[in-house]
Design a protein around this motif. Sequence first.
Motif, PDB file in Angstrom:
ATOM      1  N   SER A 116       0.831  -1.197   0.000  1.00 11.26           N
ATOM      2  CA  SER A 116       0.000   0.000   0.000  1.00 11.26           C
ATOM      3  C   SER A 116       0.871   1.254   0.000  1.00 11.26           C
ATOM      4  O   SER A 116       1.691   1.431  -0.893  1.00 11.26           O
ATOM      5  CB  SER A 116      -0.952  -0.050   1.201  1.00 11.26           C
ATOM      6  N   GLN A 117       0.728   2.134   1.000  1.00 11.68           N
ATOM      7  CA  GLN A 117       1.555   3.338   1.029  1.00 11.68           C
ATOM      8  C   GLN A 117       3.037   2.994   1.092  1.00 11.68           C
ATOM      9  O   GLN A 117       3.882   3.733   0.588  1.00 11.68           O
ATOM     10  CB  GLN A 117       1.179   4.211   2.234  1.00 11.68           C
ATOM     11  N   TRP A 139       3.085  -4.110  -3.630  1.00 10.36           N
ATOM     12  CA  TRP A 139       1.842  -4.837  -3.357  1.00 10.36           C
ATOM     13  C   TRP A 139       0.739  -3.848  -2.996  1.00 10.36           C
ATOM     14  O   TRP A 139       0.873  -3.067  -2.048  1.00 10.36           O
ATOM     15  CB  TRP A 139       2.067  -5.812  -2.201  1.00 10.36           C
ATOM     16  N   ALA A 140      -0.373  -3.909  -3.742  1.00  5.38           N
ATOM     17  CA  ALA A 140      -1.512  -3.011  -3.501  1.00  5.38           C
ATOM     18  C   ALA A 140      -1.065  -1.553  -3.537  1.00  5.38           C
ATOM     19  O   ALA A 140      -1.573  -0.704  -2.822  1.00  5.38           O
ATOM     20  CB  ALA A 140      -2.195  -3.335  -2.179  1.00  5.38           C
ATOM     21  N   GLY A 141      -0.092  -1.275  -4.364  1.00  6.29           N
ATOM     22  CA  GLY A 141       0.462   0.062  -4.527  1.00  6.29           C
ATOM     23  C   GLY A 141       1.288   0.074  -5.796  1.00  6.29           C
ATOM     24  O   GLY A 141       1.139  -0.797  -6.653  1.00  6.29           O
ATOM     25  N   GLY A 142       2.179   1.032  -5.925  1.00  4.24           N
ATOM     26  CA  GLY A 142       2.973   1.080  -7.145  1.00  4.24           C
ATOM     27  C   GLY A 142       4.153   2.009  -7.019  1.00  4.24           C
ATOM     28  O   GLY A 142       4.501   2.477  -5.923  1.00  4.24           O
ATOM     29  N   PHE A 143       4.785   2.273  -8.156  1.00  2.00           N
ATOM     30  CA  PHE A 143       5.893   3.213  -8.210  1.00  2.00           C
ATOM     31  C   PHE A 143       5.403   4.606  -7.815  1.00  2.00           C
ATOM     32  O   PHE A 143       4.300   5.013  -8.181  1.00  2.00           O
ATOM     33  CB  PHE A 143       6.469   3.286  -9.626  1.00  2.00           C
ATOM     34  N   ARG A 168     -10.283  -7.375  -6.047  1.00  2.00           N
ATOM     35  CA  ARG A 168     -11.350  -6.622  -5.385  1.00  2.00           C
ATOM     36  C   ARG A 168     -10.773  -5.581  -4.425  1.00  2.00           C
ATOM     37  O   ARG A 168     -11.352  -5.298  -3.370  1.00  2.00           O
ATOM     38  CB  ARG A 168     -12.283  -7.577  -4.624  1.00  2.00           C
ATOM     39  N   ASP A 169      -9.653  -5.019  -4.815  1.00  2.00           N
ATOM     40  CA  ASP A 169      -8.995  -4.023  -3.961  1.00  2.00           C
ATOM     41  C   ASP A 169      -9.726  -2.691  -4.081  1.00  2.00           C
ATOM     42  O   ASP A 169      -9.633  -2.000  -5.095  1.00  2.00           O
ATOM     43  CB  ASP A 169      -7.530  -3.859  -4.369  1.00  2.00           C
ATOM     44  N   GLU A 170     -10.438  -2.314  -3.020  1.00  2.00           N
ATOM     45  CA  GLU A 170     -11.254  -1.115  -3.043  1.00  2.00           C
ATOM     46  C   GLU A 170     -10.435   0.177  -2.978  1.00  2.00           C
ATOM     47  O   GLU A 170     -10.967   1.271  -3.211  1.00  2.00           O
ATOM     48  CB  GLU A 170     -12.240  -1.126  -1.860  1.00  2.00           C
ATOM     49  N   TYR A 196      -4.739 -11.805  -7.655  1.00  2.00           N
ATOM     50  CA  TYR A 196      -5.317 -12.833  -6.803  1.00  2.00           C
ATOM     51  C   TYR A 196      -6.733 -12.423  -6.417  1.00  2.00           C
ATOM     52  O   TYR A 196      -7.122 -11.252  -6.551  1.00  2.00           O
ATOM     53  CB  TYR A 196      -4.466 -13.042  -5.543  1.00  2.00           C
ATOM     54  N   SER A 197      -7.487 -13.353  -5.952  1.00  2.00           N
ATOM     55  CA  SER A 197      -8.865 -13.094  -5.546  1.00  2.00           C
ATOM     56  C   SER A 197      -8.860 -12.536  -4.125  1.00  2.00           C
ATOM     57  O   SER A 197      -8.554 -13.238  -3.161  1.00  2.00           O
ATOM     58  CB  SER A 197      -9.694 -14.383  -5.592  1.00  2.00           C
ATOM     59  N   GLY A 198      -9.142 -11.241  -3.996  1.00  2.00           N
ATOM     60  CA  GLY A 198      -9.109 -10.629  -2.674  1.00  2.00           C
ATOM     61  C   GLY A 198      -9.063  -9.128  -2.752  1.00  2.00           C
ATOM     62  O   GLY A 198      -9.066  -8.538  -3.833  1.00  2.00           O
ATOM     63  N   GLY A 199      -9.011  -8.492  -1.590  1.00  2.00           N
ATOM     64  CA  GLY A 199      -9.025  -7.045  -1.513  1.00  2.00           C
ATOM     65  C   GLY A 199      -7.678  -6.460  -1.154  1.00  2.00           C
ATOM     66  O   GLY A 199      -6.634  -6.954  -1.589  1.00  2.00           O
TER      67      GLY A 199
END
Length: 215
Positions: A116-117, A139-143, A168-170, A196-199
């Motif tokens: 994330s952050q 993961w759940a974030g980016g550059f 399903r990452d809100e 993957y299947s998840g948030g």
Amino acid sequence: MKKSIRFDYEAHYSLSHEPTFQEKEIWLVLHGYGQLAEFFLRKFGRFYSTDRLLIAPEGTNYTYLEGFQGRVGANWMTRHERETAIENNHRFLDSLLDSVLSGYVTPPPIHVLGFSQGAATAARWASRWKEEIRTLVLWAGGFALDLSLENTRTKFQNTTVILALGDRDEMITAESIQKQEELIVQLKKEVIRVSYSGGHELDSDVLEKIINHQL
């Protein structure tokens, strides 16, 4: 008149175990907004090994998660004094890795995971750290969008970059995905994309493949 002063500051981190300096690899894992390093590291408990040292630094900004009391979480920065926070993060992570690696005769490969952050923070720091990063997992974030393209392109030339995202990452918008794709094109970097299947969370099966270098 507003001015700044630099002084010694105490920051915190958690370890999977006391280093023996015989480990074969190091994973630096950066938590997301509102998390604490101690609890974030527990998500990697099944991967603890005498051959693998996991280090979880903790963001130096703290806030109550609800109202003015109760649970506290850390973050890497806010928009207020953002540039100062970024430089403080860099000095913190530089000092932490320098301290740990000073005990090794031959430093082991360094892998970095930011959630994330923590993903943008990890990418910023890894793009300017003096040593080479073997693997960078966002993961759940980016550059970070403010990276120097030329410096980052050179720095990550030999780095395996993995992007992991739940379907399903809100917290992730179509616009943010598009901006990341445009940045990756500009970086001219091949990346491994994992869905993957998840948030907005770590998926244990995907994490196992990443940690065990099975992707």
